[in-house]
Write a protein that holds these residues in place. Sequence first.
Motif, PDB file in Angstrom:
ATOM      1  N   LYS A   4       4.976 -14.534  10.005  1.00 41.90           N
ATOM      2  CA  LYS A   4       4.426 -13.347   9.348  1.00 41.90           C
ATOM      3  C   LYS A   4       3.121 -12.934  10.026  1.00 41.90           C
ATOM      4  O   LYS A   4       2.353 -13.780  10.486  1.00 41.90           O
ATOM      5  N   LEU A   5       2.880 -11.643  10.061  1.00 43.02           N
ATOM      6  CA  LEU A   5       1.611 -11.125  10.554  1.00 43.02           C
ATOM      7  C   LEU A   5       0.549 -11.455   9.514  1.00 43.02           C
ATOM      8  O   LEU A   5       0.735 -11.203   8.319  1.00 43.02           O
ATOM      9  N   LYS A   6      -0.551 -12.035   9.954  1.00 43.03           N
ATOM     10  CA  LYS A   6      -1.639 -12.395   9.032  1.00 43.03           C
ATOM     11  C   LYS A   6      -2.746 -11.343   9.118  1.00 43.03           C
ATOM     12  O   LYS A   6      -3.247 -11.042  10.203  1.00 43.03           O
ATOM     13  N   VAL A   7      -3.110 -10.805   7.967  1.00 45.70           N
ATOM     14  CA  VAL A   7      -4.112  -9.736   7.903  1.00 45.70           C
ATOM     15  C   VAL A   7      -5.201 -10.131   6.915  1.00 45.70           C
ATOM     16  O   VAL A   7      -4.916 -10.505   5.777  1.00 45.70           O
ATOM     17  N   TYR A   8      -6.453 -10.041   7.355  1.00 47.74           N
ATOM     18  CA  TYR A   8      -7.606 -10.331   6.498  1.00 47.74           C
ATOM     19  C   TYR A   8      -8.366  -9.019   6.282  1.00 47.74           C
ATOM     20  O   TYR A   8      -8.888  -8.443   7.229  1.00 47.74           O
ATOM     21  N   CYS A  38       3.886  -9.039   5.320  1.00 50.02           N
ATOM     22  CA  CYS A  38       2.677  -9.605   5.919  1.00 50.02           C
ATOM     23  C   CYS A  38       2.003 -10.572   4.946  1.00 50.02           C
ATOM     24  O   CYS A  38       2.117 -10.425   3.733  1.00 50.02           O
ATOM     25  N   GLU A  39       1.307 -11.537   5.510  1.00 49.82           N
ATOM     26  CA  GLU A  39       0.478 -12.424   4.703  1.00 49.82           C
ATOM     27  C   GLU A  39      -0.920 -11.806   4.690  1.00 49.82           C
ATOM     28  O   GLU A  39      -1.530 -11.619   5.745  1.00 49.82           O
ATOM     29  N   VAL A  40      -1.423 -11.476   3.507  1.00 47.60           N
ATOM     30  CA  VAL A  40      -2.668 -10.719   3.398  1.00 47.60           C
ATOM     31  C   VAL A  40      -3.675 -11.448   2.510  1.00 47.60           C
ATOM     32  O   VAL A  40      -3.330 -11.941   1.435  1.00 47.60           O
ATOM     33  N   ILE A  41      -4.922 -11.494   2.971  1.00 49.05           N
ATOM     34  CA  ILE A  41      -6.040 -11.927   2.137  1.00 49.05           C
ATOM     35  C   ILE A  41      -6.936 -10.706   1.970  1.00 49.05           C
ATOM     36  O   ILE A  41      -7.292 -10.043   2.948  1.00 49.05           O
ATOM     37  N   LEU A  42      -7.293 -10.409   0.737  1.00 53.03           N
ATOM     38  CA  LEU A  42      -8.143  -9.263   0.417  1.00 53.03           C
ATOM     39  C   LEU A  42      -9.376  -9.768  -0.321  1.00 53.03           C
ATOM     40  O   LEU A  42      -9.261 -10.425  -1.352  1.00 53.03           O
ATOM     41  N   ARG A  43     -10.542  -9.480   0.201  1.00 50.82           N
ATOM     42  CA  ARG A  43     -11.793  -9.954  -0.395  1.00 50.82           C
ATOM     43  C   ARG A  43     -12.782  -8.794  -0.544  1.00 50.82           C
ATOM     44  O   ARG A  43     -12.762  -7.837   0.219  1.00 50.82           O
ATOM     45  N   PHE A  44     -13.671  -8.945  -1.514  1.00 53.98           N
ATOM     46  CA  PHE A  44     -14.736  -7.967  -1.780  1.00 53.98           C
ATOM     47  C   PHE A  44     -16.082  -8.693  -1.894  1.00 53.98           C
ATOM     48  O   PHE A  44     -16.664  -8.761  -2.967  1.00 53.98           O
ATOM     49  N   PRO A  45     -16.575  -9.249  -0.772  1.00 58.70           N
ATOM     50  CA  PRO A  45     -17.832 -10.006  -0.834  1.00 58.70           C
ATOM     51  C   PRO A  45     -19.058  -9.099  -0.915  1.00 58.70           C
ATOM     52  O   PRO A  45     -19.008  -7.927  -0.532  1.00 58.70           O
ATOM     53  N   ILE A  63      -8.103  -8.151  11.452  1.00 53.21           N
ATOM     54  CA  ILE A  63      -9.193  -8.147  10.469  1.00 53.21           C
ATOM     55  C   ILE A  63      -9.623  -6.710  10.282  1.00 53.21           C
ATOM     56  O   ILE A  63      -9.813  -5.971  11.246  1.00 53.21           O
ATOM     57  N   GLY A  64      -9.771  -6.306   9.023  1.00 53.56           N
ATOM     58  CA  GLY A  64     -10.153  -4.921   8.774  1.00 53.56           C
ATOM     59  C   GLY A  64     -10.952  -4.769   7.518  1.00 53.56           C
ATOM     60  O   GLY A  64     -11.047  -5.627   6.705  1.00 53.56           O
TER      61      GLY A  64
END
Length: 64
Positions: A4-8, A38-45, A63-64
């Motif tokens: 899977k495409l990994k997207v952060y 896609c494997e996605v991690i979504l963060r709001f630091p 990374i976006g």
Amino acid sequence: MNEKLKVYLFCIYVEGMMPSFKEIGLSYIAAYLKDKGCEVILRFPREGEIDYDEIKTFHPDLIG
């Protein structure tokens, strides 16, 4: 091997922004990518609180 495409994805909150508001557009992008496999991690630091160790461990393709 078909990985899977990994997207952060992240949106950094800086002083003066409302931290209780989550960026809806970025959330839509994350949901779309997940739906497409896609494997996605979504963060709001907050500013200065980016977890660089998490990014290194996840080893994203984008990374976006």
